[in-house]
Design an enzyme around this catalytic site. Structure first.
Site, PDB file in Angstrom:
ATOM      1  N   GLU A 174       1.333   1.722   7.895  1.00 18.60           N
ATOM      2  CA  GLU A 174       1.837   2.963   7.756  1.00 18.60           C
ATOM      3  C   GLU A 174       2.657   2.979   6.443  1.00 18.60           C
ATOM      4  O   GLU A 174       2.961   1.804   5.572  1.00 18.60           O
ATOM      5  CB  GLU A 174       3.216   3.130   8.868  1.00 18.60           C
ATOM      6  CG  GLU A 174       3.779   1.723   9.397  1.00 18.60           C
ATOM      7  CD  GLU A 174       4.701   1.387   8.399  1.00 18.60           C
ATOM      8  OE1 GLU A 174       5.252   1.904   7.432  1.00 18.60           O
ATOM      9  OE2 GLU A 174       4.818  -0.152   8.211  1.00 18.60           O
ATOM     10  N   GLU A 317       2.673  -1.422   5.808  1.00 17.56           N
ATOM     11  CA  GLU A 317       1.048  -1.308   5.330  1.00 17.56           C
ATOM     12  C   GLU A 317       0.313  -1.697   6.175  1.00 17.56           C
ATOM     13  O   GLU A 317      -0.982  -1.927   6.073  1.00 17.56           O
ATOM     14  CB  GLU A 317       1.129  -1.766   3.880  1.00 17.56           C
ATOM     15  CG  GLU A 317       2.022  -1.301   2.836  1.00 17.56           C
ATOM     16  CD  GLU A 317       1.827  -2.217   1.469  1.00 17.56           C
ATOM     17  OE1 GLU A 317       0.660  -2.832   1.380  1.00 17.56           O
ATOM     18  OE2 GLU A 317       2.478  -1.695   0.662  1.00 17.56           O
TER      19      GLU A 317
END
Length: 351
Positions: A174, A317
């Site tokens: 994300e 991430e």
């Protein structure tokens, strides 16, 4: 397809394969249980993949990005412009997850679900644009019902595409300035915890900043208390586009029979909501690490998760999950390639 597609049955592990994998572990040239959690991982992967000798070679990583209206409340140390700037970094190869994906030989997909800076079109980034980020949940619902359905479906579609390409392990990541605030609000609602227990520094807030973030979350929880009765409503009121997409992805993984490796705090909150929406999906979730964000521990406890790594990570991430992939691959290699006592002509322990 109905908006309640996530309630469809999940795939089930192959118990006959699990038994054969366990039997193989008993025959390998080592004391029983000597490889600890690696043995259990190999057996679990074998049962989920339906093959006595599991494989984690084909790894797919999807990064879901979205902006958050709650940033207007001063809950982040970084401006929202960073979200889109990092999308460029992801596809340009300069982000941590980009480096890790390259090292792992993993496919990397970047999806912009809705950012404030909508005018920029980046090569290599899929732009879904569900809106200019979510609305400020301090004032109203973060998203509409149609936006939530689209975000959940985006996660599902990413998994369907990955499976079509032979994916054996799915990692969701994300990106979204303000998303630790959204994740904290969601976790507080579900776990009935005070915001101070779950709010953390995110991208680098100091003590005063964390206290302010907790106050914003508490006020929003109080504001919407009477309107939210179900997890899907909580996702609509407090979630981000990327958190909802992750939730949809984890549900789709379980339905499609694809193992998912869950990253840090935000991804774990999405996993917690996925399990609330369809409890059977839990069997398909592995948990990569125990992160430094304070709320992560509480969420992992609620999931009864056994994280693989503890490295003090809080990057997001999908980076923590990517770091755990070599461990999964080694667990498979040990299970698949070690000799049995008979093959190595080594005396086994007495029966």
């Amino acid at each position: 397809m109905s908006q309640s597609w996530w309630q469809a049955p999940c795939q089930v592990a192959d118990e006959a394969v699990r038994e054969r994998a366990l039997a193989r572990q008993q025959q390998l040239t080592k004391p029983t249980g000597a490889l600890g959690q690696l043995e259990a991982l190999a057996v679990q992967l074998a049962a989920l993949q339906g093959r006595e000798r599991p494989s984690i070679e084909q790894v797919h990583i999807s990064i879901f990005a979205g902006d958050h209206g709650v940033v207007a409340e001063g809950v982040s140390a970084y401006p929202q412009a960073v979200t889109v700037q990092m999308l460029s970094n992801f596809v340009g190869g300069g982000a941590a997850i980009s480096v890790l994906a390259k090292q792992l030989g993993a496919s990397l997909e970047v999806l912009d679900l809705g950012t404030v800076e909508q005018g920029q079109s980046l090569p290599g980034v899929q732009r879904l644009q569900l809106g200019p980020g979510t609305a400020n949940f301090s004032q109203g619902p973060a998203m509409g019902a149609a936006q939530l359905a689209a975000a959940l479906a985006a996660g599902r579609d990413s998994v369907l595409g990955a499976k079509a390409q032979g994916c054996q392990l799915f990692i969701g990541g994300e990106m979204g300035i303000g998303n630790t605030t959204a994740a904290a609000a969601l976790a507080c609602w579900l776990l009935k915890c005070p915001a101070l227990d779950l709010a953390g520094p995110g991208t680098g807030l100091g003590r005063a900043g964390v206290q302010h973030k907790a106050q914003v979350v508490e006020a929003a929880l109080a504001l919407h208390h009477g309107q939210i009765q179900t997890p899907i409503q909580a996702l609509q009121y407090f979630g981000g586009f990327e958190i909802a997409a992750l939730t949809g992805a984890y549900l789709a993984c379980a339905q499609q029979g694809v193992v998912a490796l869950v990253d840090g705090f935000i991804c774990s909150v999405a996993a917690l909501f996925a399990v609330q929406l369809n409890p059977a999906c839990h069997a398909w979730l592995l948990f990569a690490h125990s992160g430094a964000e304070p709320g992560h521990q509480r969420v992992l406890q609620a999931l009864k998760a056994q994280p693989l790594l503890d490295l003090g990570l809080r990057l997001g991430e999908g980076s923590g999950a990517a770091l755990a992939v070599p461990l999964l691959r080694l667990a498979c290699s040990l299970h698949n390639d070690m000799a049995t006592f008979a093959e190595a002509a080594v005396a086994d322990r007495p029966a």
